[in-house]
Design a protein around this motif. Structure first.
Motif, PDB file in Angstrom:
ATOM      1  N   PRO A 140      93.846  23.153  40.995  1.00 33.90           N
ATOM      2  CA  PRO A 140      94.332  24.452  40.506  1.00 33.90           C
ATOM      3  C   PRO A 140      93.207  25.325  39.938  1.00 33.90           C
ATOM      4  CG  PRO A 140      95.293  22.619  39.243  1.00 33.90           C
ATOM      5  CD  PRO A 140      94.455  22.015  40.294  1.00 33.90           C
ATOM      6  N   LEU A 141      92.174  24.666  39.363  1.00 29.50           N
ATOM      7  CA  LEU A 141      91.083  25.442  38.756  1.00 29.50           C
ATOM      8  C   LEU A 141      90.259  26.155  39.821  1.00 29.50           C
ATOM      9  CD1 LEU A 141      89.971  22.840  36.047  1.00 29.50           C
ATOM     10  CD2 LEU A 141      91.456  24.834  35.768  1.00 29.50           C
ATOM     11  N   VAL A 142      89.857  25.392  40.848  1.00 29.16           N
ATOM     12  CA  VAL A 142      89.090  25.998  41.941  1.00 29.16           C
ATOM     13  C   VAL A 142      89.961  27.028  42.658  1.00 29.16           C
ATOM     14  CG1 VAL A 142      87.877  25.561  44.119  1.00 29.16           C
ATOM     15  CG2 VAL A 142      87.652  23.951  42.227  1.00 29.16           C
ATOM     16  N   GLY A 143      91.245  26.677  42.849  1.00 28.28           N
ATOM     17  CA  GLY A 143      92.187  27.615  43.472  1.00 28.28           C
ATOM     18  C   GLY A 143      92.227  28.925  42.709  1.00 28.28           C
ATOM     19  N   CYS A 144      92.250  28.823  41.387  1.00 32.24           N
ATOM     20  CA  CYS A 144      92.298  30.007  40.527  1.00 32.24           C
ATOM     21  C   CYS A 144      91.043  30.855  40.709  1.00 32.24           C
ATOM     22  CB  CYS A 144      92.457  29.559  39.078  1.00 32.24           C
ATOM     23  SG  CYS A 144      92.548  30.917  37.912  1.00 32.24           S
ATOM     24  N   LEU A 146      88.855  30.841  43.250  1.00 29.67           N
ATOM     25  CA  LEU A 146      88.777  31.431  44.592  1.00 29.67           C
ATOM     26  C   LEU A 146      89.828  32.527  44.783  1.00 29.67           C
ATOM     27  CD1 LEU A 146      88.089  28.298  46.818  1.00 29.67           C
ATOM     28  CD2 LEU A 146      86.472  30.040  46.068  1.00 29.67           C
ATOM     29  N   GLY A 147      91.019  32.288  44.249  1.00 27.77           N
ATOM     30  CA  GLY A 147      92.080  33.297  44.334  1.00 27.77           C
ATOM     31  C   GLY A 147      91.624  34.600  43.683  1.00 27.77           C
ATOM     32  N   PHE A 148      90.950  34.454  42.538  1.00 24.39           N
ATOM     33  CA  PHE A 148      90.418  35.618  41.814  1.00 24.39           C
ATOM     34  C   PHE A 148      89.383  36.350  42.674  1.00 24.39           C
ATOM     35  CE2 PHE A 148      87.280  37.581  39.019  1.00 24.39           C
ATOM     36  CZ  PHE A 148      88.073  38.348  38.185  1.00 24.39           C
ATOM     37  N   ILE A 149      88.400  35.586  43.184  1.00 19.52           N
ATOM     38  CA  ILE A 149      87.312  36.195  43.966  1.00 19.52           C
ATOM     39  C   ILE A 149      87.856  36.872  45.229  1.00 19.52           C
ATOM     40  CG2 ILE A 149      85.216  35.722  45.318  1.00 19.52           C
ATOM     41  CD1 ILE A 149      84.678  33.396  43.308  1.00 19.52           C
ATOM     42  N   PHE A 150      88.706  36.153  45.963  1.00 20.75           N
ATOM     43  CA  PHE A 150      89.228  36.714  47.224  1.00 20.75           C
ATOM     44  C   PHE A 150      90.082  37.965  46.974  1.00 20.75           C
ATOM     45  CE2 PHE A 150      88.675  32.296  49.108  1.00 20.75           C
ATOM     46  CZ  PHE A 150      87.623  32.671  49.921  1.00 20.75           C
ATOM     47  N   THR A 151      90.912  37.905  45.940  1.00 24.14           N
ATOM     48  CA  THR A 151      91.774  39.055  45.671  1.00 24.14           C
ATOM     49  C   THR A 151      90.940  40.279  45.288  1.00 24.14           C
ATOM     50  OG1 THR A 151      93.474  37.534  44.918  1.00 24.14           O
ATOM     51  CG2 THR A 151      93.803  39.837  44.373  1.00 24.14           C
ATOM     52  N   LYS A 152      89.912  40.044  44.457  1.00 22.86           N
ATOM     53  CA  LYS A 152      88.994  41.139  44.084  1.00 22.86           C
ATOM     54  C   LYS A 152      88.370  41.746  45.341  1.00 22.86           C
ATOM     55  CE  LYS A 152      88.399  41.897  39.558  1.00 22.86           C
ATOM     56  NZ  LYS A 152      88.975  43.125  39.049  1.00 22.86           N
ATOM     57  N   THR A 153      87.897  40.859  46.220  1.00 22.35           N
ATOM     58  CA  THR A 153      87.225  41.316  47.440  1.00 22.35           C
ATOM     59  C   THR A 153      88.179  42.126  48.315  1.00 22.35           C
ATOM     60  OG1 THR A 153      86.097  39.192  47.345  1.00 22.35           O
ATOM     61  CG2 THR A 153      85.704  40.524  49.309  1.00 22.35           C
ATOM     62  N   VAL A 154      89.360  41.531  48.560  1.00 23.15           N
ATOM     63  CA  VAL A 154      90.341  42.212  49.427  1.00 23.15           C
ATOM     64  C   VAL A 154      90.767  43.547  48.818  1.00 23.15           C
ATOM     65  CG1 VAL A 154      92.624  42.046  50.497  1.00 23.15           C
ATOM     66  CG2 VAL A 154      91.189  40.025  50.336  1.00 23.15           C
ATOM     67  N   GLY A 155      90.951  43.539  47.495  1.00 21.12           N
ATOM     68  CA  GLY A 155      91.378  44.761  46.808  1.00 21.12           C
ATOM     69  C   GLY A 155      90.338  45.874  46.918  1.00 21.12           C
ATOM     70  N   ALA A 156      89.054  45.463  46.976  1.00 13.37           N
ATOM     71  CA  ALA A 156      87.977  46.462  47.029  1.00 13.37           C
ATOM     72  C   ALA A 156      87.859  47.090  48.418  1.00 13.37           C
ATOM     73  CB  ALA A 156      86.659  45.807  46.639  1.00 13.37           C
ATOM     74  N   GLY A 244      92.545  31.607  48.915  1.00 17.05           N
ATOM     75  CA  GLY A 244      92.050  30.777  47.827  1.00 17.05           C
ATOM     76  C   GLY A 244      92.605  29.365  47.922  1.00 17.05           C
ATOM     77  N   GLN A 245      93.912  29.294  48.159  1.00 17.91           N
ATOM     78  CA  GLN A 245      94.574  27.989  48.289  1.00 17.91           C
ATOM     79  C   GLN A 245      94.021  27.224  49.478  1.00 17.91           C
ATOM     80  OE1 GLN A 245      97.836  28.113  50.699  1.00 17.91           O
ATOM     81  NE2 GLN A 245      99.025  26.474  49.733  1.00 17.91           N
ATOM     82  N   ALA A 246      93.966  27.903  50.636  1.00 17.71           N
ATOM     83  CA  ALA A 246      93.557  27.235  51.860  1.00 17.71           C
ATOM     84  C   ALA A 246      92.121  26.727  51.751  1.00 17.71           C
ATOM     85  CB  ALA A 246      93.706  28.187  53.042  1.00 17.71           C
ATOM     86  N   GLY A 267      97.395  27.776  41.289  1.00 18.12           N
ATOM     87  CA  GLY A 267      96.104  28.215  40.748  1.00 18.12           C
ATOM     88  C   GLY A 267      95.662  29.518  41.379  1.00 18.12           C
ATOM     89  N   ALA A 268      95.763  29.578  42.701  1.00 19.41           N
ATOM     90  CA  ALA A 268      95.269  30.748  43.424  1.00 19.41           C
ATOM     91  C   ALA A 268      96.075  32.005  43.089  1.00 19.41           C
ATOM     92  CB  ALA A 268      95.303  30.484  44.924  1.00 19.41           C
ATOM     93  N   ILE A 269      97.378  31.847  42.932  1.00 19.70           N
ATOM     94  CA  ILE A 269      98.193  33.016  42.571  1.00 19.70           C
ATOM     95  C   ILE A 269      97.878  33.450  41.133  1.00 19.70           C
ATOM     96  CG2 ILE A 269     100.559  33.782  42.083  1.00 19.70           C
ATOM     97  CD1 ILE A 269     101.430  32.384  44.653  1.00 19.70           C
TER      98      ILE A 269
END
Lengths: 318, 282
Positions: A140-144, A146-156, A244-246, A267-269
């Motif tokens: 869940p920690l790594v998921g969190c 990566l979820g953070f990084i990917f969402t930031k990237t996609v959002g940008a 992030g999850q995958a 974690g990723a969500i």
């Protein structure tokens, strides 16, 4: 009698694999279904195909770890392997019925540990169990992260909604592939470890088939039941979380450590929520994960231990 | 008998068209519709178990927004409306709310579903029919799909266009019969009476059919009556298709618990396998 145990082991293993498929349908397809990208039939069909591919091609490390890395293979008789899979299948069924959360990875590994303890086999605590524990806590920690990084990237990235929807489809395919790679091996690991199936490719394929069937049969109506407006997640978070999850579970699969797709997505969500400034995940859910770790471990370990003792006494087998 | 209706909805594709078709029951006495949305506790459990975010308040908000559209439509048709959102097991909640609200009819829609899905999940409608003592009107989605493309107002005469009344002369069938004049008020003009013969003499059955035919003709229906041999549920389903009936009306024997599970009643089977809408009266 040995044939009987082999058949029992196969049936129980296949049942367990089937529950894995249905259990994780929501975790790998829920975001796309919630975003109304797929209808239910397409979603589960794509999932089934991707999971089958992932299982056939990339579940080998997980199969080796679980089937041959927890207790030495010379201890793995067909009877013992049958008890392990029977235990995994029974605990899954009972927990589903009681609506208790479970992680199939922990369940499978501790079914082996439980029987291992009952037969006084040397258990690879340091070599296998410690890295597994680290994987489970880390998921869940790594998921969190990566979820953070990917969402930031996609959002940008300012792209049309249509393109983002296509990316989300890709993310769900990747997650389904990962489910195959990471989790389907659990159902066939002892088939490989006990020497019943000698080819890793074939073992992976068998695992993939049952996981795919699980998604198509039981996973589909479950996902449909969730309905369209129960899960509300905006598209950037959905993409970020699913990737992030995958990625988290995929790295674990490459290293040979099975983990929970559900805990990875929680974690990723959570990470996606942090990136978007939305609180998707309640503290209660985090608590449930922690409880889940211990319930899955302790319950499956205990039941496997006693199931072996009882059946071994009843049938006089070892 | 149609004055107050409970309409549980999941906001499916055909949920609104079905609701629209119900307004023609006004001339049959409809005054009030209770719209119900049940937050399915099993769905919530599964979503949470899958690690997906679930926000009950948000679900309620979205549901309310969707209900407003329904509400406006019904109010513009001069019907009283009440909206309710509850949570729990869907079938149980529907049966419970029907009792609390003291409605006289439950209306549901039903997909034609895959056999495997039926096996694993079962259908809400079947559950409601089994558990509720009230009459249930089950609108089959694909009956509407056939006439889709035309004006939505067309649903109205279409749902009650041609009634097939299947009777076995039991008290349950007699209770169902009482709905026929009301359906006339709702726009039904054609009726087909069917009795599937399993026992009794041919003359006796024909006599009864004739009497019934005359009774319905007096109301104003164009009536045909038929005496058939065979398995009741299969014959009723076939005949409804053959005659292109829009609605099957029948009574329901509350079979014993075990028998109900093992073989199901004729009405349950008709409900499950026919592609026509069904009104089941208990």
């Amino acid at each position: 009698m040995e044939t009987f145990y082999i058949v029992g082991m196969i049936i129980a293993g296949l049942f367990f694999g089937w529950t894995i498929g249905s259990h994780y349908t929501g975790a790998v397809m829920g975001t796309a279904y919630g975003a109304k990208i797929f209808d239910i039939r397409t979603a589960t069909l794509i999932m089934a195909v991707c999971a089958l591919l992932g299982a056939t091609l990339q579940s080998h490390e997980v199969i080796k770890t679980v089937g041959a890395g927890i207790i030495p293979i010379e201890y793995l008789t067909p009877f013992r392997a049958m008890i392990m899979m029977l235990n995994a299948a029974l605990v899954t069924a009972v927990n589903t019925w009681l609506k208790l959360p479970i992680s199939t990875a922990q369940l499978a590994c501790f079914s082996i540990v439980g029987v291992g303890l009952a037969i006084d086999a040397p258990i690879a605590w340091g070599k296998t169990m410690l890295p597994l524990a680290i994987t489970w806590v880390g998921t869940p920690l790594v998921g969190c992260l990566l979820g953070f990084i990917f969402t930031k990237t996609v959002g940008a990235v300012k792209k049309a909604e249509k393109i983002k929807r296509a990316v989300l489809i890709l993310a769900c395919c990747y997650a389904s592939f990962t489910l195959g790679a990471n989790n389907s091996g659990l159902a066939v690991s002892v088939l490989y470890g006990s020497g019943t199936v000698k080819s890793l490719l074939l073992a992976g394929f068998i695992g993939g088939v049952v996981v795919a069937i699980g998604a198509l049969t039981w996973g589909r109506p479950l996902l449909e039941k969730v309905g369209l407006h129960i899960v509300q997640l905006e598209i950037n978070s959905a993409i970020g979380a699913q990737f992030g999850q995958a990625t988290t579970a995929y790295i674990a699969a490459l290293l040979g450590y099975p983990t929970s797709m559900n805990q990875a997505i929680v974690g990723a969500i959570g990470g996606a929520g942090l990136a978007r400034g939305v609180k998707y995940i309640q503290l209660k859910v985090v608590k449930e994960i922690v409880i889940n770790w211990f319930v899955s471990l302790i319950v499956s370990g205990f039941t496997a231990y006693f199931l072996y003792k009882i059946f071994s006494w009843l049938l006089g087998a070892k | 008998m149609f004055s107050k209706i409970l309409y549980p909805t999941k906001f499916d594709e055909f949920s609104f068209p079905i609701l629209k078709s119900l307004t023609c029951l006004k001339s049959a006495g409809l005054r009030e519709i209770v719209l119900l949305y049940v937050i399915d506790e099993e769905a919530i459990y599964y979503a949470k178990e899958s690690g997906l975010p679930v926000d009950i308040e948000q679900i309620k908000k979205t549901t309310n927004e969707k209900m407003m559209e329904y509400l406006d439509y019904l109010k513009s048709n001069e019907l009283s409306v009440k909206t309710k959102i509850t949570s729990g097991k869907v079938v149980n909640e529907i049966v419970k709310e029907a009792e609390i609200e003291n409605v006289s009819l439950i209306v549901t829609g039903r997909h034609k579903r895959h056999m495997i899905d039926e096996l694993f999940i079962g259908s809400t409608t079947d559950g409601v029919v089994k558990k509720s003592p009230l009459p249930v009107l089950v609108v089959k989605y694909h009956t509407i799909r056939m006439i889709e493309g035309k004006l939505t107002e067309q649903f109205c005469p279409n749902l009650f266009r041609k009634i097939l009344y299947a009777t076995d002369w039991s008290e349950h069938s007699e209770r169902a019969k009482k709905y026929i004049p009301l359906l006339y008020n709702a726009g039904a003009r054609e009726a087909v009476i069917v009795h599937v013969m399993e026992d009794g003499s041919k003359e006796e059955n024909e006599k009864k059919l004739n009497a019934l035919k005359q009774e319905l003709e007096k109301i104003g229906f164009k009536v045909t009556s038929h005496l058939i041999h065979g398995k009741p549920y299969r014959e009723i389903i076939n005949f409804a298709s053959q005659e292109d009936a829009s609605l099957i009306l029948m009574g329901c024997h509350g079979k014993g618990f075990i028998k109900g599970i093992l073989i199901g009643s004729v009405s349950q089977r008709v409900l499950e396998y026919s592609d026509r809408s069904v009104l089941i009266v208990k």
